[in-house]
Design a protein around this motif. Structure first.
Motif, PDB file in Angstrom:
ATOM      1  N   PHE A  57       7.387  -9.763   4.488  1.00 51.38           N
ATOM      2  CA  PHE A  57       7.987  -8.563   3.902  1.00 51.38           C
ATOM      3  C   PHE A  57       6.978  -7.592   3.289  1.00 51.38           C
ATOM      4  CE2 PHE A  57      11.731 -11.386   4.030  1.00 51.38           C
ATOM      5  CZ  PHE A  57      12.556 -10.569   4.778  1.00 51.38           C
ATOM      6  N   GLY A  58       5.699  -7.731   3.664  1.00 52.04           N
ATOM      7  CA  GLY A  58       4.714  -6.741   3.253  1.00 52.04           C
ATOM      8  C   GLY A  58       3.773  -7.168   2.161  1.00 52.04           C
ATOM      9  N   GLY A  59       3.826  -8.427   1.776  1.00 56.72           N
ATOM     10  CA  GLY A  59       2.926  -8.924   0.750  1.00 56.72           C
ATOM     11  C   GLY A  59       1.590  -9.344   1.335  1.00 56.72           C
ATOM     12  N   PRO A  60       0.748  -9.928   0.503  1.00 57.08           N
ATOM     13  CA  PRO A  60      -0.577 -10.341   0.960  1.00 57.08           C
ATOM     14  C   PRO A  60      -0.494 -11.425   2.031  1.00 57.08           C
ATOM     15  CG  PRO A  60      -0.158 -11.145  -1.266  1.00 57.08           C
ATOM     16  CD  PRO A  60       0.985 -10.256  -0.905  1.00 57.08           C
ATOM     17  N   ASP A  69      -0.805 -19.255  11.477  1.00 56.95           N
ATOM     18  CA  ASP A  69      -0.017 -18.125  11.961  1.00 56.95           C
ATOM     19  C   ASP A  69       1.450 -18.519  12.147  1.00 56.95           C
ATOM     20  OD1 ASP A  69      -0.160 -19.740  14.226  1.00 56.95           O
ATOM     21  OD2 ASP A  69      -1.462 -18.374  15.334  1.00 56.95           O
ATOM     22  N   HIS A  70       2.196 -17.648  12.775  1.00 59.34           N
ATOM     23  CA  HIS A  70       3.615 -17.905  13.036  1.00 59.34           C
ATOM     24  C   HIS A  70       3.776 -19.113  13.962  1.00 59.34           C
ATOM     25  CE1 HIS A  70       7.858 -16.968  13.362  1.00 59.34           C
ATOM     26  NE2 HIS A  70       7.767 -16.825  14.668  1.00 59.34           N
ATOM     27  N   PRO A 141       5.323 -12.565  11.615  1.00 58.66           N
ATOM     28  CA  PRO A 141       6.062 -11.315  11.812  1.00 58.66           C
ATOM     29  C   PRO A 141       6.020 -10.442  10.571  1.00 58.66           C
ATOM     30  CG  PRO A 141       7.581 -13.161  11.596  1.00 58.66           C
ATOM     31  CD  PRO A 141       6.197 -13.725  11.616  1.00 58.66           C
ATOM     32  N   ARG A 142       6.180  -9.168  10.787  1.00 56.30           N
ATOM     33  CA  ARG A 142       6.243  -8.204   9.673  1.00 56.30           C
ATOM     34  C   ARG A 142       7.584  -7.508   9.745  1.00 56.30           C
ATOM     35  NH1 ARG A 142       2.702  -8.196   5.570  1.00 56.30           N
ATOM     36  NH2 ARG A 142       0.605  -8.606   6.234  1.00 56.30           N
ATOM     37  N   TRP A 143       8.246  -7.413   8.615  1.00 51.71           N
ATOM     38  CA  TRP A 143       9.585  -6.856   8.544  1.00 51.71           C
ATOM     39  C   TRP A 143       9.618  -5.791   7.464  1.00 51.71           C
ATOM     40  CZ3 TRP A 143      12.889  -8.816  12.148  1.00 51.71           C
ATOM     41  CH2 TRP A 143      14.204  -8.362  12.113  1.00 51.71           C
ATOM     42  N   GLY A 147      13.388  -2.829   9.929  1.00 50.63           N
ATOM     43  CA  GLY A 147      13.438  -3.988  10.810  1.00 50.63           C
ATOM     44  C   GLY A 147      12.046  -4.461  11.202  1.00 50.63           C
ATOM     45  N   PRO A 148      11.938  -5.075  12.385  1.00 51.56           N
ATOM     46  CA  PRO A 148      10.661  -5.655  12.798  1.00 51.56           C
ATOM     47  C   PRO A 148       9.589  -4.588  12.982  1.00 51.56           C
ATOM     48  CG  PRO A 148      12.263  -5.758  14.584  1.00 51.56           C
ATOM     49  CD  PRO A 148      12.985  -5.248  13.382  1.00 51.56           C
ATOM     50  N   GLN A 149       8.356  -4.937  12.618  1.00 49.21           N
ATOM     51  CA  GLN A 149       7.219  -4.022  12.718  1.00 49.21           C
ATOM     52  C   GLN A 149       6.172  -4.607  13.656  1.00 49.21           C
ATOM     53  OE1 GLN A 149       7.295  -0.935  10.859  1.00 49.21           O
ATOM     54  NE2 GLN A 149       9.358  -1.736  10.988  1.00 49.21           N
TER      55      GLN A 149
END
Length: 154
Positions: A57-60, A69-70, A141-143, A147-149
């Protein structure tokens, strides 16, 4: 005016740790999810989960830097042969944990969290059949609010 990331809006790392702890407790209370969640796992499970969600969600990038990784995260859950309604139960526990953790009641924020978790559960369940192979090198993933980024599939 630029909106803060979902990570910032939620309250940063303390908010995601509270969410991870509350989610784990909710899963322990669920009669189906209790079984996989009651077995001793990694002693830092809640902290790892909090780091993963915070990064999503955009944190470090603490999860990526410390744990992988994912692909590494999905591999933990792959080949487990999940019950049909396990994903639905997991999402329900997550949404209840958002309340338990005292996260903001903003409808757009809550919708973003819910959309991510539904996507994440579908993604993990893709690899649940026995013999499933997880591709290597999948980024966390980045959200965002939209939505998904980046390369995160919708």
């Amino acid at each position: 005016m630029t909106r803060p990331s979902i990570f910032e809006f939620a309250g940063g790392e303390p908010a995601f740790l509270a969410l991870a702890v509350a989610h784990h407790q909710r899963c322990l209370q669920d009669p189906v999810l209790n079984h996989p969640f009651s077995h001793p796992g990694h002693p830092e499970h809640e902290q790892r989960l909090a780091s993963y969600w915070a990064e999503v969600f955009g944190g470090p990038a603490r999860y990526s830097q410390s744990y992988g990784d994912h692909s590494a995260m999905v591999h933990i859950h792959a080949g487990q042969g999940m019950e049909e309604d396990l994903g639905e139960r997991f999402v329900r526990c997550f949404l209840l944990a958002v309340d338990d953790a005292g996260l903001p009641e903003d409808p757009e924020f809550r919708a973003s969290l819910a959309a991510y978790m539904r996507w994440a559960v579908r993604d993990v369940l893709t690899y649940s059949p026995a013999g499933s192979r997880v591709p290597t090198g999948l980024p966390v993933p980045r959200w965002s609010w939209d939505g998904p980024q980046d390369d995160t599939p919708a």
